[in-house]
Each structure stands twice: as structure tokens, then as C-alpha cells.
Design a protein around this motif. Sequence first.
Motif, PDB file in Angstrom:
ATOM      1  N   LEU B  22       0.832  -1.207   0.000  1.00  0.00           N
ATOM      2  CA  LEU B  22       0.000   0.000   0.000  1.00  0.00           C
ATOM      3  C   LEU B  22       0.865   1.254   0.000  1.00  0.00           C
ATOM      4  N   LEU B  25       2.708   1.672  -3.279  1.00  0.00           N
ATOM      5  CA  LEU B  25       1.760   2.093  -4.308  1.00  0.00           C
ATOM      6  C   LEU B  25       1.447   3.589  -4.170  1.00  0.00           C
ATOM      7  N   ALA B  26       1.204   4.000  -2.903  1.00  0.00           N
ATOM      8  CA  ALA B  26       0.857   5.404  -2.674  1.00  0.00           C
ATOM      9  C   ALA B  26       1.986   6.317  -3.114  1.00  0.00           C
ATOM     10  N   LEU B  29       2.395   6.269  -6.979  1.00  0.00           N
ATOM     11  CA  LEU B  29       1.396   7.064  -7.706  1.00  0.00           C
ATOM     12  C   LEU B  29       1.700   8.558  -7.582  1.00  0.00           C
TER      13      LEU B  29
END
Lengths: 404, 435
Positions: B22, B25-26, B29
Motif C-alpha cells: 500500500l 503504491l501510494a 502514484l
Amino acid sequence: MQIRPILAALRRHRLATMLVALEIALACAVLCNACFLIANRVALLHVVSGVDETALATVQLTGYEDSHAVDLNARVLAGLRSIPGMQSVSVLNSIPFGARRGTAGITLDMAGQHFGGVVEFYVGGPGSMQALGLHVTSGRAPQVDDFRTFEGLMPTDASVQITRSLAEHLWPGTDPLGKDFWLDKWHYRVVGVIDHLVRPDPSNWQGDSKDWSIFVPALPGKYLAGSYLLRADPKDISRVLRDARTTIAKIAPDAVFDEEGSKTLSDLRTDSFRQDRAMVGMLVGVIIALLLVTALGIVGLVSFWVAQRRKQIGIRRAIGATRADILNYFQTENFLIVTFGIVLGMLLAFALNLLLMKHYELPRLPLYYLPIGALILWGLGQLAVLGPALRAAAVPPVVATRSV
Amino acid sequence: MFGYYLDLALRSLTRSKVLTALMVLAIGLGIGASMTMITVLHVMSGDPLPGRSNQLYYPQLDPLPLKYQQSAYGPDPRLNFTWPDAMALLAAHRAERQAAMAGGALLVRPAQTGLRPFYVDGRYATTDFFAMFGVTFLRGQGWSGADDDGRARVVVLSEKLSRKLFGTNDSVGRTVRFGDADLRVIGVSADWQPQPMFYADASAKVFDDADQFFLPLSTALDLKFDTNSNQSSWSSFEGDMKSPVLTWLQVWVQLKDAGQVAAYRQFLIDYSAQQKALGRFERPPTQARLYGLMSWLDRQNLVPADVRLQLWLALGFLLVCMINIVALLLAKFLRRSGEVSVRRALGARRRDIFLQFGIESAVIGLAGGVLGLVIAQLGLWSVRHRPDDYAHLAQMDVSMLIGTFVLAVLASVLAGLLPAWRACRVAPALQLKTL
């Protein structure tokens, strides 16, 4: 609902709670403003042109010598009219969503002291107004003797039709018929009002000024040539334009057929908003990514809390709390945090909007965006918390009896 | 110690895979979106002539009448020069090199059959243009000052146009029909495309195609070739391009050092004062300006509002991602309060704990950087498919590549600061008791 114990628990995780609330607040601010930006762009994409786009196409010719212009007009008009399915061919200097040849500033007095605004002059030959499909709402359409020959950019004295929004801008609340305005020393009198006639480049103009156009009747000639408006049945228009291209190659080999400019008006419209569509796509992408990241953050944090509170949950279950109670607990907790974030977020949204208004000529954010943004974020929060909360509800009461 | 902490970090990160994924990914992005827009901005505000730009200057005079009111819609007339002013600056020869220029699109009628007439963008200029901007010639050369005076019917073609018209880059001596005039080719320039095309006026698509031909300004005027620069006048000029009330020319000068720059600035003021004494200028002579190339580009504001807005959106998104990671790291680090307490009890200092968690954050940042790089490449790929004139420029260079990792690690370490600080403040005794 037992809000008091939830608040007490949150007080023990002040920092984490604040962080989630802050994240929600930022998401709320960006969400509201991004949605507003999208709404603005989408409104632009659907701007009312006032013309029968689907039935229209344009042919743009260049490269001929000025002295041949009159002869060229005659050949092209006659040649194009002979194409099967062609309903009308006329000359028009500027084309909605296409060529822009008549942008100028006007004044409301002869001395040039009272500036009226920058408008678009559509200088059109006989038949062009009917071909466009313009609706005259008051006053009259151009008559035969309104069409005159001229030299230079456009007729220097003419009876013209203007759009309703321009009339409203120039003479608010009064009847525009019979009013005069000037372009430097050139004089024009309003004899008719048309519903809508969009500028060739609406993307570059804000609000109602997208529709500030003037129709000036004139006779084709040396200074009004090379830009033609074709009208045919919407089913035939693409084929008619293709035929026009081959016809032009035959009847006007001395002229250059402008491939970029000669298209159906529907295609020109699509082209002229391509950047705005790209921007809408980008904004939608940002919103989705933002909501995704926010949701994942909530999932991560609540999962951690659930793991941390396994024992307490077990104790609560052991002394009589139902699964629904546990589920409710986490959902209420999430609702409280998100609500706190939204309150902060509304303030941020307005601050961000003020900034955008200052730098990007954006209008004020309408209030109804705030409850919509709040609903989305509440929904998102509940959805994100559901997984971890169900896991919490599944904690068996027996956990309470196990020592660590 | 560093290796040990790295090992600890990797162990800890693999223990809770979902949470790690997570966070990566954060940050990926956020970094991907930001780097896409930063790269676009970077290529749009780059130096168009590296090595030469620090010697190039754009003078500016103020020939406007006192009562002139700048319209909110139109361009500032002072951005360009009137013919008399441009010619006066050229004739004065106060700079190393100086050239006046204007853009134009002309219809070329190819001699050979099979090629339809087409429009091509080019520049009308004076003789110093090539030497000043460092345009290299493949064949032949530019025109002389005498050609300028004599309105010689000559033209310099770009290699691309030469190949299109004649199939070779050796077209010197051949004739090309521009509009209604035959011009003799005297040189073929190597394809030259400064990005942005700084010397064109702001109405041009400065990131689009390069100039394909160059011909003497006097010749263009003589042949009544149209210009596509902004033309601004403040009283009636009756179609006369040499009118003193119509600005349409750009003037660039080359100055070697600070002394020359100061002298030239003074010259501009003196010239304005002289024009004011003659009654032509009405405004104070101190309105005259001299801009370096890069500060001129800054003033022109070539970056579209949409791009700036997108950059802010991307950075805002990165901020949200970072807050997200702060919350997740906080949860993760505090969860290990027991472990921290054992280490502290065994003699680790607060700063050791801080360092350990700092390294763990940096590892997440590095992984996020890799993901961010992939996402940024995707983003740039989509930018290249936009219908804008700058789209083709959207490529990452080495500095942006390194910048991606620096930004990613920086963002994650920054996000890790607060959680690491909280973790190293954990009171060991309290935690050990509950273990």
C-alpha cells in the motif's frame, strides 16, 4: 449510539486520527475543485453553437492571386453547387470552430471612448445566414440590399445582426434594435438579434463572451473569397465534402486546398475541444487516484487498529456485545473522523477555489458541490472501513480469556 | 550498522506485505504523477541555446503614447519593435551582433510535378541572424549586409525543406518559388530547432515545427510577404509596415560581458531620450529595458495555464499520498513499540531507533521511486499523445531520472520523520512491563 467511548478511544490516537482527517480534508478540497473544473470543461464541450453543425462543412482555399479572387468565387460557387446532394454553398469569412478572421474590439461611441468588448465579425455572403441555420429572435434577417460590396477587412457601414448575449452585454435591459456601434471609424447598426452564434475559438473565452458574434452581410468579392460554407443533408455531408475536394482540384487548380481547415463542422468542433477533453481525462484520473489512495490509507490504518484492539474487542464480545455492535463501532468511528475531515475540507475547498479564481479565471465554487463531495467521502470512508470492521466483528469472545 | 538496519527494514517490510505494498503504491502514484508534470515543465522551460543563451539579449523600447491603454485581451505592443526603431538599433551597431526579424508563412510552389503547393513557416531576418544564433550551414552560406540593403532575392533553406523540394541537401544555386517571387537558394542550414523557439514572438507555436526557410527582411518587405507576428498599432498606419506606430519586429543582440550589457542598456535609454526630444516618444526614456534570453522567456510565460494547473494538481496529490504514508508508518512503527523497547533496554540510543526507522522509510521510498518511474513513463507517454505543440518534447532526461529517485526518497523520509520520532520516544519501561 455510543459516541462517547469512541471519542475517548480516538483521543488516545490523536495523531493518527488527525492525519486521516487531514487526508480526508485535502481529498475533499481537491475533489470539489477538480469536479468543478471538470464541470466547467464539460460545459465548454457542450457549448451551444447556434448553427446546424451536422449539416455543415467548410472548404478553405488559399494560394490564389488576389486579382483572381472574383473569378475564383464564381468558379467555386458554380462548381460546388453542381455536386449532387449539395443544398447550398455560400461565402463566409470566419467559420464556427474553424477559421477566425474577424476578431476586433468595438466601441459604443464614434469617438472611441466607450469600449464595448472584443467580438467576432462573421462577414457572410447571400445565403450564408440561412445555411448556418441562425434563428433571428427579434428584428429582421438581412435583406437583399443589405449585401454590399466592400474593400478591406469588412464593410465599413452596414446593418448587422448580433447575438442576444452580446446585445445584453452592450445594452443591458434595453432593446438593441436600431442601436449603433463602431469599429474605429467604421459604423454598424443593429437590425436583428440572433439566438446564438458561437465564436470560432470558444475555448479562449469566458462565460457568455463565447457567444459575442456579429453577422455582417456582404457581397463576395476580392476581399471575401476562399472561405466557403457547404450545406447538405447530415447523412451526405462527409461525401459532399469529399466530392468538393475532387471538384476543387478540377475547377480551381491554381488554389491550394487547405486540408486542415476544410472539414465538416462536427469534425472542427471535435478538434477544437481536443485539449479540453484531454484535461477532463486527466482530472478524472487524478480524482480516481486520489480516492483510491485515501481509501487504501483508511484500510491500512483501521486494519492496524483492529489488530491492536483484538483483546479489547474480545472482552467486549465476552461481556455481551454483538457482532453488529463491533461493526457499528468501527463504522461510527470512521464516520466521525471523516466528518471532522470534511468540515476542515470545506474550508480548504473554498481557499483552493479562491486561489484558482485568482490565477485561472475560474468562477466561484457553487455551494452544492460541498454536500456532494461530503457524500462521496462518507461513502468512501464507510466502504474502506467495511473490510477491517468485518474482520473485527469476527474476533471470537474467547480471545478475552487468553493471556498474552 | 547501516547494513544491519537495512536487513531489519527488509525483514519488517516483508512481514506485513499488504501494508508495504500500500505504501509503495501510494508513493509510486504520487511520485509518478508529480514527475510527469515536473518533466513537462522542465522541458518547456529549458535553455533553447545552451552555451550561447547567456550572451543573447532582447531590448525593449516604449514608443507608446502616454494615454495608451493596454487592453486585457490584446498583446503588449511593446513586446515588438517598429521598423524605424529596429533599423536604428541595427544601424547603431552598439552590440557584437544584432538582428531584426519577423516570422512568416509562405506558399511554396514546387517546380516538379507531383508535389502540390504547400505552406511553410520561416523567418525574415537580417544578416547577423545566423552568426548570432549559431546556425550551421551544410552548404553555401547566409546573406551579407549588402544583400540586406539590396533586397536581394535570395533564400536559405533548411535541410528538411531542401530535401523535400529537391531531394538533396545541395540545392545552392537552384530557384524556389515563394508566393509570386523566385528566390535563389544561397545556403542550406542544418536542421535547427531551438526549444522553445525563443526568437519568435509569443503568438507563434513556439514548441512546434522549426523554421524551414530564412530570407532577408528587406526582401520580404519589398515583396509584400505577410508576417504572422502580432501587429499592434496605436494610430492609423495605413498598411505601411515601415510606419513608426506599428510594432511587429523582434530584435535580438549579442553582448559579450557585463560591461557591454551596461553600455547597451545606457544606449537604449539615450536612444529613447533622443526620440523623446524629437517628439516621437512620449514616455520617460527609463522605460527602455534589456532582457537576457532566459529572463525574457520567463516574462513571456510560455507554460500554458493548463500545464501549471496540472502540476499543482499532481503536487497536491503527492501531498495526500505523503500524509497517507505518515499515517501508515505511524501505525506500523508504533505497533513495534515492544521491539523498540527491547532494543532500547539493551542499550540502543534514541538516535539508533530513529536511524533504523529512517532507513526503513527510505527503502519504501526507493521501491516507490521505481514504481513512480514506471508510472511517470506511462504519464509522459500519454502526454506525448496530447494534441498540444509541446507534446513531442515530453521525454525524461538523466536529470529527471535521478530527480525521480531523489524526490521519492525525500518524500518517504520526510513522511517517516514524524512516525520515527514518535517511535523513538516510546517509554521502554512501560512497554516492557506489558510484554
